[in-house]
Each structure stands twice: as structure tokens, then as C-alpha cells.
Design a protein around this motif. Structure first.
Motif, PDB file in Angstrom:
ATOM      1  N   VAL A  92      45.250  30.139  -8.892  1.00  0.00           N
ATOM      2  CA  VAL A  92      44.747  30.351 -10.255  1.00  0.00           C
ATOM      3  C   VAL A  92      45.344  31.642 -10.783  1.00  0.00           C
ATOM      4  CG1 VAL A  92      42.687  30.743 -11.671  1.00  0.00           C
ATOM      5  CG2 VAL A  92      42.600  29.131  -9.758  1.00  0.00           C
ATOM      6  N   VAL A  93      45.911  31.587 -11.984  1.00  0.00           N
ATOM      7  CA  VAL A  93      46.506  32.757 -12.626  1.00  0.00           C
ATOM      8  C   VAL A  93      45.682  33.117 -13.849  1.00  0.00           C
ATOM      9  CG1 VAL A  93      48.566  33.723 -13.717  1.00  0.00           C
ATOM     10  CG2 VAL A  93      48.798  32.144 -11.792  1.00  0.00           C
ATOM     11  N   LEU A  94      45.272  34.387 -13.942  1.00  0.00           N
ATOM     12  CA  LEU A  94      44.440  34.865 -15.043  1.00  0.00           C
ATOM     13  C   LEU A  94      45.154  35.982 -15.792  1.00  0.00           C
ATOM     14  CD1 LEU A  94      41.086  35.176 -13.037  1.00  0.00           C
ATOM     15  CD2 LEU A  94      41.906  33.197 -14.313  1.00  0.00           C
ATOM     16  N   GLU A 101      39.353  42.674 -18.925  1.00  0.00           N
ATOM     17  CA  GLU A 101      38.646  41.806 -17.993  1.00  0.00           C
ATOM     18  C   GLU A 101      39.521  40.612 -17.634  1.00  0.00           C
ATOM     19  OE1 GLU A 101      34.101  42.181 -19.766  1.00  0.00           O
ATOM     20  OE2 GLU A 101      35.480  40.689 -20.557  1.00  0.00           O
ATOM     21  N   TYR A 102      39.280  40.084 -16.446  1.00  0.00           N
ATOM     22  CA  TYR A 102      39.874  38.808 -16.045  1.00  0.00           C
ATOM     23  C   TYR A 102      38.758  37.765 -16.047  1.00  0.00           C
ATOM     24  CZ  TYR A 102      43.974  41.416 -14.498  1.00  0.00           C
ATOM     25  OH  TYR A 102      45.090  42.224 -14.447  1.00  0.00           O
ATOM     26  N   ARG A 103      38.798  36.875 -17.026  1.00  0.00           N
ATOM     27  CA  ARG A 103      37.762  35.853 -17.137  1.00  0.00           C
ATOM     28  C   ARG A 103      38.307  34.497 -16.716  1.00  0.00           C
ATOM     29  NH1 ARG A 103      32.848  36.687 -21.141  1.00  0.00           N
ATOM     30  NH2 ARG A 103      32.717  38.966 -21.116  1.00  0.00           N
ATOM     31  N   THR A 104      37.411  33.658 -16.198  1.00  0.00           N
ATOM     32  CA  THR A 104      37.814  32.333 -15.744  1.00  0.00           C
ATOM     33  C   THR A 104      36.626  31.386 -15.829  1.00  0.00           C
ATOM     34  OG1 THR A 104      38.796  31.095 -13.897  1.00  0.00           O
ATOM     35  CG2 THR A 104      37.238  32.835 -13.331  1.00  0.00           C
ATOM     36  N   VAL A 116      33.485  36.556 -14.921  1.00  0.00           N
ATOM     37  CA  VAL A 116      34.459  37.638 -14.959  1.00  0.00           C
ATOM     38  C   VAL A 116      34.696  38.114 -13.529  1.00  0.00           C
ATOM     39  CG1 VAL A 116      32.659  39.385 -15.366  1.00  0.00           C
ATOM     40  CG2 VAL A 116      35.040  39.882 -15.958  1.00  0.00           C
ATOM     41  N   VAL A 117      35.945  38.304 -13.161  1.00  0.00           N
ATOM     42  CA  VAL A 117      36.274  38.781 -11.822  1.00  0.00           C
ATOM     43  C   VAL A 117      35.809  40.229 -11.694  1.00  0.00           C
ATOM     44  CG1 VAL A 117      38.128  39.289 -10.193  1.00  0.00           C
ATOM     45  CG2 VAL A 117      38.247  37.230 -11.622  1.00  0.00           C
TER      46      VAL A 117
END
Length: 210
Positions: A92-94, A101-104, A116-117
Motif C-alpha cells: 500500500v502506497v500513501l 498525515e498519511y491517511r488510508t 491515519v497512520v
């Protein structure tokens, strides 16, 4: 016969070398992180990758891409190649957002939610509202104390039967349900992240199954 065999091997090698491969590495609003033959590029709607793929539309769940004369509806980590059908890779690439933020999207016990990571969180954490929406029962779970920005809150220690991010799926993940409305978005903490390989380059984070 040996000469024929050698010719056949060379033909297979040549076919493999000329084969092209497209992989969706990231999905965003009006943009796709495409990789074609190892070359990654963020391509916005209406633009094309140097490898020949044009992005027709895109959001955080899927993208419509024109490639090799065909239009494809692709989800995260789907790939297209000349020698094989589309398949899913456990990666998975964010992309970091404007709030850094890195959201997924994730799936907890088959139900979807945004997260959010958070590498600073020891466990996956969610509010009581999130838990109810996801069908997680916590009333009889052990009570724990949770340190939050506003002080110490009551929480409940639970285990998630299944948590999936893209094609990465893990089972029996420790988590905490915080009494009240905090956190406003689910925190994807280390109780899940310790089971994946995590790499950050610039504004791109990659999660992959070890």
C-alpha cells in the motif's frame, strides 16, 4: 533440436524483456501514483505517464486509466501486464496530505473506515463511536487508562479479529477503544504496523507485507 531449443529460449527471453507492466501504487483525489516498468510518477487526471498510460478519472478508491488501447478501472495495487492478468500485491502506497498525515481506508472485521497512520501510538486506537459503527463490542473488555491530549481517559482493551489495509491483512490485533469522541479518526498504531514493512521517502509512505 538443440538449436531449436536455444531459439525458443531466446524468443521467450525477448518477449519477457519487452513486456510492460503497470501498477497502481497510490490513489488520491484527481491523481494516481502509477508505476510502469519500474518508473513511478504521480499522474493527475487528464495527464499521462511517460510509459503511455492516461488517467481519465481518480479518487481515493479507484482510477480509470487508458493503457495500451484499453480503459481499465483499477483499485490500489492492481497491476496490468502483457503476459498476465491483473493481480493484487500486498503493498500500500500513501501520500502525505496538507496536514502532514498519511491517511488510508481500512477494513475491520469486514467494515470500512478511515484511519491515519500513527507510529507514536502503541496500539490501534478508536473512539467509542467508531467501535459502535464497526460493530466492536467492548462493554465487557478490560478497562485501561489512556493518555490523550486533554488528559487521561478511560479505555477498553480489545482485539480485532481481522484488520486489513489494501491487500495486507492481519488477525487478532490488539486495540483500545477510548470512551468518548476521541480520537476523531482511527489511529493505525504499532500493534498493526509492527507486522508490516514501513518505508517513507519524501511525502510517500509504503506499507508492505514482509
Amino acid at each position: 533440436m538443440k538449436q531449436l531449443a536455444i531459439v525458443a529460449v531466446l524468443m521467450v527471453a525477448a518477449t519477457t524483456a519487452s513486456a510492460s507492466e503497470l501498477i497502481v501504487r497510490g490513489l488520491f483525489k484527481n491523481a494516481v501514483l502509477l508505476e510502469i516498468n519500474g518508473q513511478q510518477q504521480l499522474v493527475r487526471t487528464g495527464s499521462s505517464h511517460p510509459g503511455g498510460a492516461k488517467v481519465l478519472s481518480a479518487n481515493s478508491r479507484s482510477a480509470q486509466v487508458r493503457y495500451q488501447g484499453k480503459t481499465h478501472r483499477l483499485t490500489l495495487n492492481k497491476r496490468i501486464g502483457t503476459l498476465y492478468a491483473e493481480s493484487e500485491r500486498q503493498e500500500v502506497v500513501l501520500q502525505r496530505n496538507s496536514n502532514r498525515e498519511y491517511r488510508t481506508r481500512l477494513q475491520i472485521n469486514g467494515r470500512s473506515a478511515e484511519a491515519v497512520v500513527d507510529t507514536g501510538a502503541t496500539k490501534v486506537a478508536m473512539s467509542a463511536r467508531h467501535a459502535r459503527q464497526l460493530g466492536i463490542r467492548y462493554d465487557d473488555a478490560p478497562v485501561v487508562s489512556i493518555a490523550t491530549a486533554s488528559g487521561v481517559s478511560r479505555g477498553f482493551a480489545v482485539k480485532l479479529d481481522k484488520l486489513a489495509v489494501g491487500g495486507i491483512e492481519r488477525h487478532h490485533i490488539p486495540a483500545v477503544v477510548v470512551d468518548g469522541e476521541y480520537p476523531h479518526v482511527i489511529l493505525l498504531g504499532m500493534s498493526f504496523l509492527e507486522h508490516v514493512d514501513l518505508q517513507e521517502r519524501g511525502s510517500i509512505m509504503t506499507l508492505s507485507a514482509p
